[in-house]
Write a protein that holds these residues in place. Structure first.
Motif, short mmCIF file in Angstrom:
data_model
loop_
_atom_site.label_atom_id
_atom_site.label_comp_id
_atom_site.label_asym_id
_atom_site.label_seq_id
_atom_site.Cartn_x
_atom_site.Cartn_y
_atom_site.Cartn_z
N GLY A 86 0.75 -1.57 0.03
CA GLY A 86 0.10 -0.25 0.14
C GLY A 86 1.20 1.39 -0.13
O GLY A 86 1.74 1.30 0.15
N THR A 87 0.69 2.09 -0.26
CA THR A 87 0.74 3.53 -0.51
C THR A 87 0.06 4.81 0.87
O THR A 87 -1.01 5.62 0.14
N SER A 88 0.96 4.79 1.65
CA SER A 88 -0.02 5.47 2.89
C SER A 88 1.09 5.85 3.97
O SER A 88 2.95 5.87 3.77
N GLU A 89 0.96 7.00 4.71
CA GLU A 89 1.89 7.79 5.69
C GLU A 89 3.03 6.82 6.18
O GLU A 89 4.04 7.07 6.48
N ARG A 90 2.52 4.95 6.16
CA ARG A 90 3.13 4.71 6.90
C ARG A 90 4.47 3.81 6.18
O ARG A 90 5.33 3.18 6.39
N THR A 91 4.28 3.85 5.42
CA THR A 91 4.47 3.37 4.15
C THR A 91 5.60 4.68 3.04
O THR A 91 7.20 4.41 2.44
N ALA A 92 5.14 5.72 3.53
CA ALA A 92 5.80 6.73 2.36
C ALA A 92 7.39 6.79 2.69
O ALA A 92 7.95 7.10 2.12
N ALA A 93 7.87 6.83 4.29
CA ALA A 93 9.10 7.18 4.31
C ALA A 93 9.91 6.09 3.54
O ALA A 93 11.47 5.98 2.58
N GLY A 94 9.62 4.84 3.49
CA GLY A 94 10.82 3.65 3.21
C GLY A 94 9.94 3.92 1.85
O GLY A 94 11.23 3.25 0.76
N SER A 95 9.45 4.19 0.92
CA SER A 95 9.54 4.54 -0.67
C SER A 95 9.73 5.73 -0.81
O SER A 95 9.50 6.17 -2.41
N PHE A 96 10.42 6.92 0.10
CA PHE A 96 10.94 7.79 -0.30
C PHE A 96 10.16 8.89 -0.58
O PHE A 96 10.05 10.09 -1.27
N ASN A 97 8.58 8.90 0.02
CA ASN A 97 7.63 9.88 -0.47
C ASN A 97 7.22 10.15 0.35
O ASN A 97 5.82 10.78 0.38
N GLY A 98 7.91 10.34 1.98
CA GLY A 98 7.58 11.33 2.81
C GLY A 98 7.40 12.53 2.53
O GLY A 98 8.46 12.93 1.99
N VAL A 99 5.95 12.95 2.97
CA VAL A 99 6.29 14.49 3.52
C VAL A 99 6.30 15.71 4.38
O VAL A 99 6.04 14.80 5.99
N SER A 100 6.60 17.05 4.79
CA SER A 100 6.49 17.21 6.05
C SER A 100 5.45 17.34 6.86
O SER A 100 5.86 17.19 7.81
N THR A 101 4.82 17.33 5.93
CA THR A 101 2.93 17.20 7.12
C THR A 101 2.30 16.24 6.85
O THR A 101 1.22 15.29 8.50
N SER A 102 3.76 14.29 7.06
CA SER A 102 3.04 13.41 7.66
C SER A 102 2.63 13.68 9.24
O SER A 102 3.47 13.59 9.64
N ASN A 103 1.19 12.77 9.17
CA ASN A 103 1.69 13.04 10.92
C ASN A 103 2.49 11.43 11.45
O ASN A 103 2.36 11.61 12.57
N GLY A 104 2.69 10.39 10.86
CA GLY A 104 3.45 8.94 11.00
C GLY A 104 4.27 9.79 11.95
O GLY A 104 5.12 9.68 12.75
N ALA A 105 5.22 10.41 10.25
CA ALA A 105 6.43 11.34 11.28
C ALA A 105 6.89 12.42 11.90
O ALA A 105 7.37 11.78 13.32
N PHE A 106 5.63 12.56 12.58
CA PHE A 106 5.64 13.93 13.89
C PHE A 106 5.30 13.55 14.73
O PHE A 106 6.31 13.32 15.86
N TRP A 107 4.29 12.14 14.86
CA TRP A 107 4.37 11.46 16.28
C TRP A 107 5.40 11.06 16.42
O TRP A 107 5.18 10.86 18.04
N VAL A 108 6.32 10.12 16.01
CA VAL A 108 7.61 9.57 16.38
C VAL A 108 8.67 10.92 16.92
O VAL A 108 9.37 10.73 17.95
N TRP A 109 8.45 11.55 15.87
CA TRP A 109 9.53 12.86 16.31
C TRP A 109 8.64 13.15 17.71
O TRP A 109 10.23 13.92 18.79
N SER A 110 8.12 13.80 17.82
CA SER A 110 7.09 14.12 19.19
C SER A 110 7.33 13.55 20.27
O SER A 110 7.63 13.88 21.54
N THR A 111 7.01 12.63 20.25
CA THR A 111 7.27 10.80 21.07
C THR A 111 8.64 10.80 22.12
O THR A 111 9.13 10.81 22.83
N MET A 112 9.33 11.23 20.66
CA MET A 112 10.94 10.94 20.79
C MET A 112 11.20 12.03 21.90
O MET A 112 11.88 12.39 23.10
N PHE A 113 11.12 13.40 21.33
CA PHE A 113 11.58 14.40 22.01
C PHE A 113 10.21 14.74 23.82
O PHE A 113 10.35 15.43 24.00
#
Length: 519
Positions: A86-113
């Protein structure tokens, strides 16, 4: 006791965050304080407060946005082992399709901080508390480790991150923060781990099993050095814990079952628990703290999620050589579900390729080709018939993030980089191979080390970051779009997209923050 400690973190962390945010909640009109409010002055006063504070700093590790689930989309789902559907924000980083508005990436970033913020609160406030000196040192050591661990993850995922080492309330102008030179963040991580190594105990009483030890700090510091190409320093750290304090489990599979958590091979693992809670989130009562990433690994037909398959080259690598008994590497059966009638006799058991319900490949996929995930699912322990039989958090199987076998392989790599195919390098890698009845090497190449890491550590959140530090993301992933064929290939790659983009809401909030290269 693990369940009690994990549950405590659900409400303890609320007190910590209240202290963190207090400076922004003062009534400016009346200039009075709520006598029932938790403030830095009223909270950080006793040894009990210090213990609650450090438990709160551990809590984000088991958040749904971190290791309970979403971190897997920024690690295993990005490597050349996993081909995500599939193509979703869950797979976006793996296919180099990630964007700065992706909730998935922000959620991990924010929880690390979130973990860093809480560690900073502990480091700022606990030194002033009158309490037992050994307990204080241990808690401070834990906070240094937690901060270092989270910054290590942030660097490897985003590279250009702000460096915050004080409580948020102490920052005069948070919007003046800059994305720090990665070299300075690496230096801070090293410093924190040196402090942790000095302050942490070698072990904890049984009721505190799961809290980090000096050995975990030493192992992570060695890994940090290795990631920077500091092979001599890495070797020195690894040797410190190759002194007998850790050992390989006799059975490789024992590292991936709830029945053998926190064993003699484990340096650091995330303490997950199936306590019946199924709520989404992580820092509130009733929020699940179980292994919600299992549906993202489980074979097709045993998950309600899009899921993934394993690329064929991984199975081929396992099958390229045989054990000393001319059988399939036992690790293949633990890691993968694949089409074979062969069995391997190992540790008094007959290993077969089976999945949920003890079903064979042909039972599930008659006439089909494919390779699927098996590691972590702990099927026999739970007698599960699917990855979500009892909801997202049905399994309390701990996620091991640093094992002694990894230490041995990293030592072999550092030693090889320094001295080639030396006896010390051979001894380390052969110890790992001997555990699973694989023939000993008489000489090795770097490719041998890389291949051994695939067989030993696949689906353990390491492979993508190995490729990144070896500068092989382009040659292994971008140049092989078939490895990401289920989610659109790799044509969106641009130089710099080895890293994830900085979350857009962080850029919007701070004019100093810039997008990462390639975005």
């Amino acid at each position: 006791m693990k369940k009690r400690n994990i549950k405590a973190s659900l409400y303890v962390s609320l007190f910590v965050m209240a202290a963190v945010l207090y400076g922004c909640r003062k009534n400016e009109i009346l200039d009075t304080e709520n006598p029932n409010a938790v403030t830095p002055d009223s909270f950080w006063n006793s040894e009990e407060d210090a213990v609650k504070g450090i438990v709160g700093a551990y809590s984000p590790f088991t958040h749904i946005w971190y290791y309970s689930r979403f971190e897997i989309f920024l690690s295993d789902y990005r490597d050349d082992v996993v081909n995500a559907f599939g193509t979703s924000e869950r797979t976006a980083a793996g296919s180099f399709n990630g964007v700065s508005t992706s909730n998935g990436a922000f959620w991990v970033w924010s929880t690390m901080f979130q973990g860093i913020t809480r560690a900073n609160e502990v480091l700022a406030n606990v030194p002033e508390i009158e309490m037992n000196g050994d307990t204080k040192n241990s808690i401070l050591g834990e906070a240094y480790f937690i901060r270092a661990f989270n910054y290590f993850n942030l660097l490897n995922n985003w590279k250009n991150v702000p460096l915050i080492t004080t409580p948020i309330s102490d920052l005069e102008n948070p919007k003046s923060l800059l994305q720090e030179d990665p070299a300075k963040v690496w230096a801070q991580i090293e410093s924190d781990l040196m402090n942790a190594e000095e302050l942490l105990p070698d072990s904890w009483p049984t009721q505190y099993t799961g809290r980090v030890t000096a050995g975990a700090a030493i192992g992570l510091l060695g890994k940090v050095y290795l990631y920077q190409g500091k092979d001599s320093e890495a070797k020195t750290e690894f040797l410190k814990i190759m002194d007998g304090r850790y050992e390989l489990m006799a059975d490789y599979a024992a590292n991936f079952t709830e029945a053998s958590e926190n064993n003699k091979e484990s340096l650091f693992e995330i303490q997950l628990v199936n306590d019946g809670s199924q709520g989404w989130g992580g820092d509130a009562p009733g929020a699940g703290k179980g292994a919600a990433f299992h549906p993202d690994i489980a074979p097709k037909g045993f998950t309600g999620q899009d899921g993934m398959r394993i690329n064929q080259w991984v199975l081929d690598l396992f099958l390229d050589e045989r054990t000393v008994n001319d059988e399939i590497d036992p690790r293949a059966f633990t890691t993968l579900f694949f089409d074979t009638d062969e069995v391997t006799n190992y540790e008094g058991k007959e290993l077969k390729s089976v999945t949920y319900g003890d079903k064979s490949y042909q039972d599930v996929y008659p006439g089909e080709d494919g390779v699927w995930g098996n590691k972590w699912l702990d099927i026999a322990f739970g007698e599960y018939t699917g990855s979500q039989d009892n909801g997202w958090h049905q399994s309390g199987n701990n996620l091991r993030l640093l094992r002694y076998s990894d230490i041995l392989l990293m030592f072999a790599e550092a030693e090889f980089n320094l001295n080639g195919s030396s006896q010390a390098a051979l001894d380390a890698i052969n110890e790992v191979r001997a555990r699973v009845d694989m023939p000993a090497f008489t000489s090795i190449t770097m490719q041998d080390i890389e291949d051994e890491r695939v067989k030993e550590l696949s689906l353990e959140r390491t492979r993508y970051f190995d490729l990144l530090r070896w500068d092989k993301v382009q040659s292994r992933i971008v140049a092989n779009p078939e490895f990401k064929s289920e989610s659109g290939g790799t044509s969106s790659y641009k130089p710099g997209k080895e890293y994830i983009d900085i979350p857009q809401n962080e850029i919007d909030a701070n004019p100093n923050f810039k997008h990462n290269p390639g975005y």
